[in-house]
Scaffold this active site. Structure first.
Site, PDB file in Angstrom:
ATOM      1  N   ASP A  95     -19.892  -9.134  -1.979  1.00  0.00           N
ATOM      2  CA  ASP A  95     -19.054 -10.327  -2.148  1.00  0.00           C
ATOM      3  C   ASP A  95     -18.127 -10.601  -0.974  1.00  0.00           C
ATOM      4  OD1 ASP A  95     -17.272  -8.269  -2.316  1.00  0.00           O
ATOM      5  OD2 ASP A  95     -17.073  -8.338  -4.490  1.00  0.00           O
ATOM      6  N   GLU A 117     -26.103  -6.450  -6.108  1.00  0.00           N
ATOM      7  CA  GLU A 117     -24.798  -6.416  -6.799  1.00  0.00           C
ATOM      8  C   GLU A 117     -24.404  -7.831  -7.238  1.00  0.00           C
ATOM      9  OE1 GLU A 117     -20.646  -5.382  -5.214  1.00  0.00           O
ATOM     10  OE2 GLU A 117     -21.409  -3.419  -5.749  1.00  0.00           O
ATOM     11  N   GLU A 131     -13.256 -12.773  -2.855  1.00  0.00           N
ATOM     12  CA  GLU A 131     -14.540 -12.202  -3.290  1.00  0.00           C
ATOM     13  C   GLU A 131     -15.133 -12.892  -4.516  1.00  0.00           C
ATOM     14  OE1 GLU A 131     -11.862 -10.510  -2.432  1.00  0.00           O
ATOM     15  OE2 GLU A 131     -12.449  -9.191  -0.795  1.00  0.00           O
ATOM     16  N   HIS A 208      -6.223  -1.997  -0.228  1.00  0.00           N
ATOM     17  CA  HIS A 208      -6.463  -2.909   0.900  1.00  0.00           C
ATOM     18  C   HIS A 208      -6.645  -4.367   0.489  1.00  0.00           C
ATOM     19  CE1 HIS A 208     -10.750  -3.841   0.181  1.00  0.00           C
ATOM     20  NE2 HIS A 208     -10.827  -2.626  -0.313  1.00  0.00           N
ATOM     21  N   ARG A 210      -6.653  -8.197  -0.280  1.00  0.00           N
ATOM     22  CA  ARG A 210      -5.826  -9.285   0.255  1.00  0.00           C
ATOM     23  C   ARG A 210      -4.753  -9.737  -0.718  1.00  0.00           C
ATOM     24  NH1 ARG A 210      -8.247 -12.661   4.801  1.00  0.00           N
ATOM     25  NH2 ARG A 210      -9.711 -11.112   5.540  1.00  0.00           N
ATOM     26  N   HIS A 241      -6.861   2.043   5.275  1.00  0.00           N
ATOM     27  CA  HIS A 241      -7.646   0.933   5.816  1.00  0.00           C
ATOM     28  C   HIS A 241      -7.022   0.518   7.158  1.00  0.00           C
ATOM     29  CE1 HIS A 241      -9.330  -3.116   6.084  1.00  0.00           C
ATOM     30  NE2 HIS A 241     -10.166  -2.813   5.097  1.00  0.00           N
TER      31      HIS A 241
HETATM   32  C1  UD1 Z   1     -13.198  -6.931   3.801  1.00  0.00           C
HETATM   33  C2  UD1 Z   1     -13.752  -7.805   2.664  1.00  0.00           C
HETATM   34  C3  UD1 Z   1     -13.436  -7.164   1.321  1.00  0.00           C
HETATM   35  C4  UD1 Z   1     -13.856  -5.708   1.268  1.00  0.00           C
HETATM   36  C5  UD1 Z   1     -13.286  -4.956   2.459  1.00  0.00           C
HETATM   37  C6  UD1 Z   1     -13.808  -3.553   2.474  1.00  0.00           C
HETATM   38  C7  UD1 Z   1     -13.766 -10.235   3.050  1.00  0.00           C
HETATM   39  C8  UD1 Z   1     -12.985 -11.478   2.984  1.00  0.00           C
HETATM   40  N1  UD1 Z   1     -13.112  -9.119   2.699  1.00  0.00           N
HETATM   41  O1  UD1 Z   1     -11.762  -6.960   3.665  1.00  0.00           O
HETATM   42  O2  UD1 Z   1     -14.118  -7.878   0.307  1.00  0.00           O
HETATM   43  O3  UD1 Z   1     -13.350  -5.132   0.096  1.00  0.00           O
HETATM   44  O4  UD1 Z   1     -13.684  -5.618   3.663  1.00  0.00           O
HETATM   45  O5  UD1 Z   1     -13.025  -2.706   3.250  1.00  0.00           O
HETATM   46  O6  UD1 Z   1     -14.913 -10.257   3.409  1.00  0.00           O
HETATM   47  N2  UD1 Z   1      -9.856  -3.797  10.698  1.00  0.00           N
HETATM   48  C9  UD1 Z   1     -10.031  -3.037  11.828  1.00  0.00           C
HETATM   49  N3  UD1 Z   1     -11.205  -2.368  12.009  1.00  0.00           N
HETATM   50  C10 UD1 Z   1     -12.207  -2.394  11.083  1.00  0.00           C
HETATM   51  C11 UD1 Z   1     -12.011  -3.163   9.921  1.00  0.00           C
HETATM   52  C12 UD1 Z   1     -10.839  -3.865   9.741  1.00  0.00           C
HETATM   53  O7  UD1 Z   1      -9.142  -2.956  12.683  1.00  0.00           O
HETATM   54  O8  UD1 Z   1     -13.243  -1.727  11.275  1.00  0.00           O
HETATM   55  C13 UD1 Z   1      -8.579  -4.548  10.500  1.00  0.00           C
HETATM   56  C14 UD1 Z   1      -8.467  -5.778  11.411  1.00  0.00           C
HETATM   57  O9  UD1 Z   1      -7.159  -5.911  11.836  1.00  0.00           O
HETATM   58  C15 UD1 Z   1      -8.866  -6.920  10.485  1.00  0.00           C
HETATM   59  C16 UD1 Z   1      -8.294  -6.434   9.160  1.00  0.00           C
HETATM   60  O10 UD1 Z   1      -8.502  -5.015   9.161  1.00  0.00           O
HETATM   61  O11 UD1 Z   1      -8.311  -8.161  10.909  1.00  0.00           O
HETATM   62  C17 UD1 Z   1      -8.931  -7.059   7.942  1.00  0.00           C
HETATM   63  O12 UD1 Z   1     -10.350  -6.977   8.008  1.00  0.00           O
HETATM   64  P1  UD1 Z   1     -11.270  -8.070   7.213  1.00  0.00           P
HETATM   65  O13 UD1 Z   1     -12.717  -7.723   7.387  1.00  0.00           O
HETATM   66  O14 UD1 Z   1     -10.851  -9.429   7.602  1.00  0.00           O
HETATM   67  O15 UD1 Z   1     -10.846  -7.870   5.720  1.00  0.00           O
HETATM   68  P2  UD1 Z   1     -10.776  -6.570   4.815  1.00  0.00           P
HETATM   69  O16 UD1 Z   1      -9.423  -6.512   4.210  1.00  0.00           O
HETATM   70  O17 UD1 Z   1     -11.256  -5.388   5.556  1.00  0.00           O
HETATM   71  N1  UDP Z   2     -14.686   4.887   1.696  1.00  0.00           N
HETATM   72  C1  UDP Z   2     -14.898   5.676   2.834  1.00  0.00           C
HETATM   73  N2  UDP Z   2     -13.810   6.105   3.546  1.00  0.00           N
HETATM   74  C2  UDP Z   2     -12.539   5.796   3.198  1.00  0.00           C
HETATM   75  C3  UDP Z   2     -12.327   4.974   2.050  1.00  0.00           C
HETATM   76  C4  UDP Z   2     -13.422   4.527   1.338  1.00  0.00           C
HETATM   77  O1  UDP Z   2     -16.044   6.003   3.156  1.00  0.00           O
HETATM   78  O2  UDP Z   2     -11.602   6.237   3.879  1.00  0.00           O
HETATM   79  C5  UDP Z   2     -15.868   4.398   0.947  1.00  0.00           C
HETATM   80  C6  UDP Z   2     -15.835   4.623  -0.559  1.00  0.00           C
HETATM   81  O3  UDP Z   2     -16.462   5.847  -0.891  1.00  0.00           O
HETATM   82  C7  UDP Z   2     -16.608   3.430  -1.108  1.00  0.00           C
HETATM   83  C8  UDP Z   2     -16.362   2.343  -0.079  1.00  0.00           C
HETATM   84  O4  UDP Z   2     -15.870   2.986   1.089  1.00  0.00           O
HETATM   85  O5  UDP Z   2     -18.008   3.672  -1.124  1.00  0.00           O
HETATM   86  C9  UDP Z   2     -15.349   1.364  -0.614  1.00  0.00           C
HETATM   87  O6  UDP Z   2     -14.935   0.523   0.411  1.00  0.00           O
HETATM   88  P1  UDP Z   2     -13.620  -0.345   0.358  1.00  0.00           P
HETATM   89  O7  UDP Z   2     -12.648   0.275  -0.597  1.00  0.00           O
HETATM   90  O8  UDP Z   2     -13.199  -0.555   1.765  1.00  0.00           O
HETATM   91  O9  UDP Z   2     -14.166  -1.758  -0.164  1.00  0.00           O
HETATM   92  P2  UDP Z   2     -14.467  -2.362  -1.608  1.00  0.00           P
HETATM   93  O10 UDP Z   2     -15.382  -1.441  -2.336  1.00  0.00           O
HETATM   94  O11 UDP Z   2     -13.139  -2.565  -2.278  1.00  0.00           O
HETATM   95  O12 UDP Z   2     -15.100  -3.681  -1.284  1.00  0.00           O
END
Ligand code: UD1
Ligand code: UDP
Length: 370
Positions: A95, A117, A131, A208, A210, A241
């Site tokens: 999502d 999913e 999402e 994490h 939003r 995160h």
């Molecule tokens: C995204 C997804 C969310 C999912 C999450 C899993 C969307 C809108 N959100 O949210 O559904 O639960 O991923 O973790 O698609 N960043 C880094 N390095 C990385 C990843 C993230 O620095 O490898 C930082 C950056 O500053 C970035 C911020 O995290 O701007 C947010 O990342 P983003 O992918 O926009 O949203 P998530 O909160 O990670």
């Molecule tokens: N996870 C990981 N390392 C971490 C935190 C989470 O490998 O430090 C894994 C966790 O086991 C799960 C997935 O990441 O499978 C969940 O991701 P996240 O919480 O970022 O996203 P969401 O599931 O909420 O979309």
């Protein structure tokens, strides 16, 4: 059959990896992997563990990316790939904004979509945000709905999707989990290796979402700090995160305490093994809500709604919300009332039997609809 799979974030990669592996074992199937790079470090961690080398990497990541940035970057980047590869089907998982953009890109090229999913619904368009909308928008464009549970299928039926397009498969997160947790797992991280998992109560924390950034996260972390201060046997591990907002809020509440360990995001293997060794979990993550019941770990879900009520019904998860008092009380109960703890701490698996990837690939292989 040529399958193009597109993913971009940590959880999508974890849940798509078992499908990519399964596809590679089938001589009738060809799999092309395109990553958007919506996440960078956190995606690369998963690709490394599952030894997936993408055929295409759009590398759209930028710090502070907005939803519009991600949508446009993925949509534009996928166009030439779809034109060149001409896949028979596009497979996406979950999502995220990568998922919605990927399905829109495929729809514009009239390529059928398989949604892994499918059918999760919280009932609130703004929680989880964005999402819930991404799932619904993707559903409209999808031909093959791979629903993890019966409830997910019912959601889709209620939205008038044809029953013959919906398949109950379980969640591939359980497939991935099967191979990771080991009895005598040794962490590379020094702190994790020296924690006293037997005599201390280790709380694993992640947050994490939003919609939690801001006041809700302030309240959650503040309660966690209070709990640590009140219970000397408690240690908290928070693999944070990489979102700078999460870091800023957690720094304010949780920094500089000897029993609070703020660490970098963990690789999938150490993370799941840490969950298996912890006492209980506080999280707003979707994937962790699915993994914890399977490992018999009580989970306090710090969200107002969940699209994963199966864990709550099975008794391992509690939907706490984001107000301070309910979270404080729930932590206290798990720490003080062993009977209540035992009621929650049992392994149960409402999200599948670990064979979801095989089922999904079987369905694609046998499909005559393409
Ligand atoms: C995204 C997804 C969310 C999912 C999450 C899993 C969307 C809108 N959100 O949210 O559904 O639960 O991923 O973790 O698609 N960043 C880094 N390095 C990385 C990843 C993230 O620095 O490898 C930082 C950056 O500053 C970035 C911020 O995290 O701007 C947010 O990342 P983003 O992918 O926009 O949203 P998530 O909160 O990670
Ligand atoms: N996870 C990981 N390392 C971490 C935190 C989470 O490998 O430090 C894994 C966790 O086991 C799960 C997935 O990441 O499978 C969940 O991701 P996240 O919480 O970022 O996203 P969401 O599931 O909420 O979309």
């Amino acid at each position: 059959m040529k399958v193009l799979t597109v993913f971009g974030t940590r959880p999508e990669a974890i849940k798509m990896a078992p499908i990519v592996k399964e596809l590679k074992t089938r001589p009738t199937m060809e799999v092309v992997v395109a990553v958007t790079g919506q996440h960078r470090e956190m995606l690369d961690q998963v690709l490394k563990i599952f030894e997936i080398v993408p055929d295409y990497d759009l590398n759209i990541f930028k710090h502070g990316q907005t939803l519009t940035d991600i949508t446009i970057g993925a949509l534009k980047g996928l166009e030439p790939i779809l034109e060149k590869e001409k896949p028979d089907i596009l497979l996406i998982q979950g999502d995220t904004t990568t998922v919605f953009s990927g399905s829109l890109a495929a729809f514009y090229h009239q390529i059928p979509i398989g949604h892994v999913e499918a059918g999760l619904r919280s009932g609130n368009l703004y929680s989880p945000y964005p999402e819930e909308a991404n799932r619904k928008l993707t559903g409209i464009l999808t031909k093959y709905h791979f629903a993890p549970t019966k409830r997910n299928k019912e959601h889709l039926l209620r939205e008038d999707y044809p029953e013959e397009d919906i398949y109950i498969t379980g969640n591939t997160v359980i497939d991935a989990l099967k191979y990771t947790v080991q009895e005598n797992y040794e962490f590379e991280d020094k702190i994790l290796n020296t924690l006293d998992y037997k005599n201390k109560k280790i709380i694993l924390l992640t947050s994490h979402r939003r919609e939690n950034l801001g006041d809700p996260m302030d309240r959650i972390f503040s309660v966690v700090r209070t709990i640590v201060e009140e219970y000397p046997e408690v240690e908290v591990v928070f693999p944070r995160h990489l979102n700078p907002k999460v870091r800023e809020i957690s720094d304010r509440h949780l920094k500089d305490h000897p029993r609070i360990h703020l660490i970098e995001p963990l690789d999938y293997l150490p993370f799941t093994n840490l969950m298996a060794k912890s006492y209980f979990v506080i999280t707003d993550s979707g994937g962790i809500q699915e993994e914890a019941p399977s490992l018999g770990k009580p989970v306090l879900v710090v969200r107002e709604e969940t699209e994963r009520p199966e864990g709550v019904e099975a008794g391992t998860a509690k939907l706490i919300g984001t107000q301070s008092e309910p979270l404080y009380k729930a932590c206290k109960e798990l720490l003080e009332d062993f009977e209540e703890y035992k009621k929650m701490a049992h392994a149960i698996n409402p999200y599948g039997d670990g064979e979801a990837a095989k089922k999904i690939v079987d369905i694609l292989e046998q499909s005559e609809k393409l």
